[in-house]
Design an enzyme around this catalytic site. Structure first.
Site, PDB file in Angstrom:
ATOM      1  N   GLY A   1       0.601 -34.248  -8.321  1.00 54.64           N
ATOM      2  CA  GLY A   1      -0.155 -33.751  -9.469  1.00 54.64           C
ATOM      3  C   GLY A   1       0.446 -34.056 -10.823  1.00 54.64           C
TER       4      GLY A   1
ATOM      5  N   ASP B   1       2.061 -30.053 -12.820  1.00 57.17           N
ATOM      6  CA  ASP B   1       0.802 -30.142 -13.535  1.00 57.17           C
ATOM      7  C   ASP B   1       0.267 -28.753 -13.862  1.00 57.17           C
ATOM      8  OD1 ASP B   1       0.372 -29.569 -10.842  1.00 57.17           O
ATOM      9  OD2 ASP B   1      -1.253 -31.002 -10.570  1.00 57.17           O
TER      10      ASP B   1
ATOM     11  N   ASP C   1       0.100 -21.991 -10.797  1.00 55.17           N
ATOM     12  CA  ASP C   1      -0.993 -21.125 -10.355  1.00 55.17           C
ATOM     13  C   ASP C   1      -0.359 -19.848  -9.778  1.00 55.17           C
ATOM     14  OD1 ASP C   1      -3.781 -20.668  -9.658  1.00 55.17           O
ATOM     15  OD2 ASP C   1      -3.344 -21.320  -7.639  1.00 55.17           O
TER      16      ASP C   1
ATOM     17  N   LYS D   1      -1.910 -20.844 -15.322  1.00 55.88           N
ATOM     18  CA  LYS D   1      -2.954 -19.852 -15.032  1.00 55.88           C
ATOM     19  C   LYS D   1      -2.267 -18.509 -14.802  1.00 55.88           C
ATOM     20  CE  LYS D   1      -5.770 -22.988 -12.181  1.00 55.88           C
ATOM     21  NZ  LYS D   1      -6.426 -23.045 -10.859  1.00 55.88           N
TER      22      LYS D   1
ATOM     23  N   PHE E   1     -10.912 -23.487 -11.514  1.00 56.83           N
ATOM     24  CA  PHE E   1     -10.375 -24.631 -10.787  1.00 56.83           C
ATOM     25  C   PHE E   1     -10.657 -25.893 -11.585  1.00 56.83           C
ATOM     26  CE2 PHE E   1      -9.726 -27.895  -7.696  1.00 56.83           C
ATOM     27  CZ  PHE E   1      -8.637 -27.411  -6.981  1.00 56.83           C
ATOM     28  N   VAL E   2      -9.599 -26.621 -11.882  1.00 57.81           N
ATOM     29  CA  VAL E   2      -9.732 -27.814 -12.728  1.00 57.81           C
ATOM     30  C   VAL E   2      -9.356 -29.065 -11.949  1.00 57.81           C
ATOM     31  CG1 VAL E   2      -9.263 -26.527 -14.843  1.00 57.81           C
ATOM     32  CG2 VAL E   2      -7.370 -27.611 -13.601  1.00 57.81           C
TER      33      VAL E   2
ATOM     34  N   ASP F   1      -6.146 -32.744  -8.743  1.00 58.74           N
ATOM     35  CA  ASP F   1      -7.203 -33.198  -7.837  1.00 58.74           C
ATOM     36  C   ASP F   1      -8.022 -32.054  -7.269  1.00 58.74           C
ATOM     37  OD1 ASP F   1      -5.017 -32.229  -6.137  1.00 58.74           O
ATOM     38  OD2 ASP F   1      -6.182 -33.050  -4.479  1.00 58.74           O
TER      39      ASP F   1
ATOM     40  N   ARG G   1      -8.116 -37.438  -9.707  1.00 57.85           N
ATOM     41  CA  ARG G   1      -6.792 -37.577 -10.349  1.00 57.85           C
ATOM     42  C   ARG G   1      -6.808 -38.619 -11.456  1.00 57.85           C
ATOM     43  NH1 ARG G   1      -2.917 -34.826  -7.253  1.00 57.85           N
ATOM     44  NH2 ARG G   1      -3.200 -34.888  -4.995  1.00 57.85           N
TER      45      ARG G   1
HETATM   46  P1  IMP Z   1       1.024 -22.755  -7.041  1.00 60.68           P
HETATM   47  O1  IMP Z   1       2.083 -23.112  -6.056  1.00 60.68           O
HETATM   48  O2  IMP Z   1       0.049 -21.745  -6.519  1.00 60.68           O
HETATM   49  O3  IMP Z   1       1.585 -22.369  -8.397  1.00 60.68           O
HETATM   50  O4  IMP Z   1       0.104 -23.988  -7.200  1.00 60.68           O
HETATM   51  C1  IMP Z   1       0.504 -25.054  -7.930  1.00 60.68           C
HETATM   52  C2  IMP Z   1      -0.053 -26.322  -7.372  1.00 60.68           C
HETATM   53  O5  IMP Z   1      -1.386 -26.200  -6.929  1.00 60.68           O
HETATM   54  C3  IMP Z   1      -0.033 -27.290  -8.515  1.00 60.68           C
HETATM   55  O6  IMP Z   1       1.029 -28.192  -8.304  1.00 60.68           O
HETATM   56  C4  IMP Z   1      -1.363 -27.954  -8.467  1.00 60.68           C
HETATM   57  O7  IMP Z   1      -1.198 -29.265  -7.970  1.00 60.68           O
HETATM   58  C5  IMP Z   1      -2.207 -27.162  -7.511  1.00 60.68           C
HETATM   59  N1  IMP Z   1      -3.272 -26.479  -8.255  1.00 60.68           N
HETATM   60  C6  IMP Z   1      -3.286 -25.216  -8.718  1.00 60.68           C
HETATM   61  N2  IMP Z   1      -4.426 -24.941  -9.363  1.00 60.68           N
HETATM   62  C7  IMP Z   1      -5.153 -26.075  -9.342  1.00 60.68           C
HETATM   63  C8  IMP Z   1      -6.430 -26.461  -9.886  1.00 60.68           C
HETATM   64  O8  IMP Z   1      -7.146 -25.696 -10.560  1.00 60.68           O
HETATM   65  N3  IMP Z   1      -6.820 -27.732  -9.649  1.00 60.68           N
HETATM   66  C9  IMP Z   1      -6.074 -28.625  -8.950  1.00 60.68           C
HETATM   67  N4  IMP Z   1      -4.875 -28.318  -8.435  1.00 60.68           N
HETATM   68  C10 IMP Z   1      -4.422 -27.056  -8.625  1.00 60.68           C
HETATM   69 MG    MG Z   2       0.710 -29.992  -7.306  1.00 56.64          MG
END
Ligand code: IMP
Ligand code: MG
Length: 173
Positions: free
Chosen positions: A40, A99, A102, A130, A151-152, A158, A164
Site C-alpha cells: 500500500g 498508506d 485503520d 482513520k 473505505f478508500v 487497493d 492502486r
Molecule cells: P490496520 O492494520 O487496521 O491499521 O490497517 C491498515 C492497512 O489496511 C493499511 O496498510 C491499508 O493497506 C489497509 N487499509 C485500511 N483501510 C483501508 C481502506 O480504506 N482502503 C484500502 N486499504 C485500507
Molecule cells: Mg497496507
C-alpha cells in the site's frame, strides 16, 4: 472510473506530500531510513522520498511486506510478515511509513518488529489516518490527512488489488 468518488485529487496529494516532507526534513535527523509497508505505501513512499530530496533530506529506503488486508473491505486483524525484515537496521533511526492507519494493528506490528531488531529512534507516518477505527493504541507522528470511517482506494491503496494505480484517492461507492 465508475463507482469511485474523488476524495483527494492528485494535486491535493502532491501539495500535502510536499508539506509533510518539509516538516519531516525540518524535524527528523538526516541519517534517516524510510521503511515503507508494502504494497500500500509504495506509491506514497516513492513520492515522499523525492519530496524529501527537494527538502534537502537524503533518506535511505527499505520496505517490509506485511500480509494483505484480504479481499474484503474489512481487515482480517491477523497481521503477518511476508518475506524478511531488511538487515542492517540495528541502531538506525527509522521513519516507518504506511498508506493508511485503520485499526492500528499493521503499523504497531511493524514497529514491534523493528524494535525487536534493535533499531534506534522510530517515528511513524501515514498518508491517511482513520482515528475512529483505532483498536490498538499507536502514535502516528506525521499524518497526511485524517478521514472518516470510509473505505478508500487509489494512490497505492487497493480494493481487492484493484485501483492502486489511480493517481488520486477515491471513496468506493
Ligand atoms: P490496520 O492494520 O487496521 O491499521 O490497517 C491498515 C492497512 O489496511 C493499511 O496498510 C491499508 O493497506 C489497509 N487499509 C485500511 N483501510 C483501508 C481502506 O480504506 N482502503 C484500502 N486499504 C485500507
Ligand atoms: Mg497496507
Amino acid at each position: 472510473m465508475a463507482g469511485i468518488r474523488v476524495l483527494f485529487s492528485a494535486e491535493e496529494i502532491a501539495a500535502r506530500v510536499d508539506a509533510l516532507a518539509a516538516e519531516i526534513a525540518r524535524t527528523l535527523p538526516d541519517d534517516l531510513v524510510v521503511v515503507g509497508l508494502l504494497k500500500g505505501a509504495a506509491v506514497f513512499v516513492a513520492d515522499l522520498v523525492r519530496a524529501l530530496d527537494r527538502a534537502r533530506a537524503r533518506p535511505e529506503i527499505e520496505f517490509i511486506r506485511l500480509s494483505s488486508y484480504g479481499t474484503a473491505k474489512e481487515s482480517s486483524r491477523q497481521v503477518q510478515l511476508l518475506g524478511n525484515v531488511p538487515a542492517g537496521l540495528a541502531g538506525r533511526r527509522v521513519l516507518l511509513i504506511d498508506d493508511i492507519v485503520d485499526t492500528g494493528r499493521s503499523i504497531a506490528y511493524a514497529a514491534a518488529l523493528l524494535r525487536h531488531r534493535g533499531i534506534g529512534d522510530l517515528w511513524t507516518c501515514a498518508l491517511l489516518d482513520k482515528p475512529q477505527r483505532r483498536e490498538v493504541e499507536v502514535a502516528i507522528d506525521f499524518i497526511g490527512f485524517s478521514i472518516d470511517d470510509v473505505f478508500v482506494a487509489g494512490y497505492g491503496t487497493d480494493y481487492a488489488e484493484k485501483y492502486r494505480h489511480l493517481p488520486y484517492i477515491g471513496v468506493l461507492e
